[in-house]
Design an enzyme around this catalytic site. Structure first.
Site: not given
Length: 177
Positions: A23, A105, A123
């Site tokens: 991101r 995560d 995750e």
């Protein structure tokens, strides 16, 4: 380490353990930068996801990045108080005009009353297996989850309401230019 100048715009870029881009936040204003921490702020900044999606943040946020800790903290100023989103991550590096880190995560979401929730354990377990996180890394990350919880309980650093408010006031002075 070279650090950005106070008041300058930087990007925030996160990766996954395998080196894949995760991101990117388009622009954050540097409020303070030292060799051990960078504090930045943004409001309605564009965010690019690795899958091509984009979105815009909804509220002002003060971001705390550290070289000493395996987490970063984002304080989001909302009408009902400060909400925090804490990413368990590698310590940051600063290069090419960007704060960069590896996102591991696990996240802690903290509410204005200082209650919190640990997120994304499933995750984390999946990526730990897929990306073969070493045992020593697993211990470091879980130790930092504990340290972060302790900071929340003690309302230390970014979790002291006045701390975020002070940095937000500084951010507003930059925006007025």
């Amino acid at each position: 380490m070279v650090v950005p100048n106070q008041g300058s715009p930087i990007k925030i870029v996160s990766y996954k353990h395998d080196g894949q881009l995760h991101r990117t936040w388009q622009e954050t204003t540097v409020l303070k930068a030292t060799n051990s921490r960078i504090i930045g702020a943004n409001d309605r900044t564009k965010v690019f996801e690795s899958d091509g999606r984009t979105w815009v943040t909804r509220e002002p946020a003060i971001c705390f990045f550290y070289t000493k800790y395996w987490f970063n903290i984002i304080g989001m100023l909302r009408e009902d108080g400060i909400h925090y989103y804490c990413n368990i991550s590698s310590p940051f590096i600063y290069e090419s005009g960007a704060v960069k880190y590896i996102d591991y995560d696990l996240d802690i979401k903290v509410f204005p009353d200082m209650t919190y929730t640990l997120l994304d354990e499933d995750e984390y377990a999946l990526h730990r297996e897929r990306m073969n996180y070493p045992e020593v890394l697993d211990r470091i990350l879980w130790n930092n989850v504990s340290q972060l919880k302790q900071m929340i309980h003690q309302r230390k650093g970014p979790f002291a309401y006045e701390h975020v408010e002070r940095w937000y006031e500084m951010f507003l002075t930059y925006r007025s230019f």
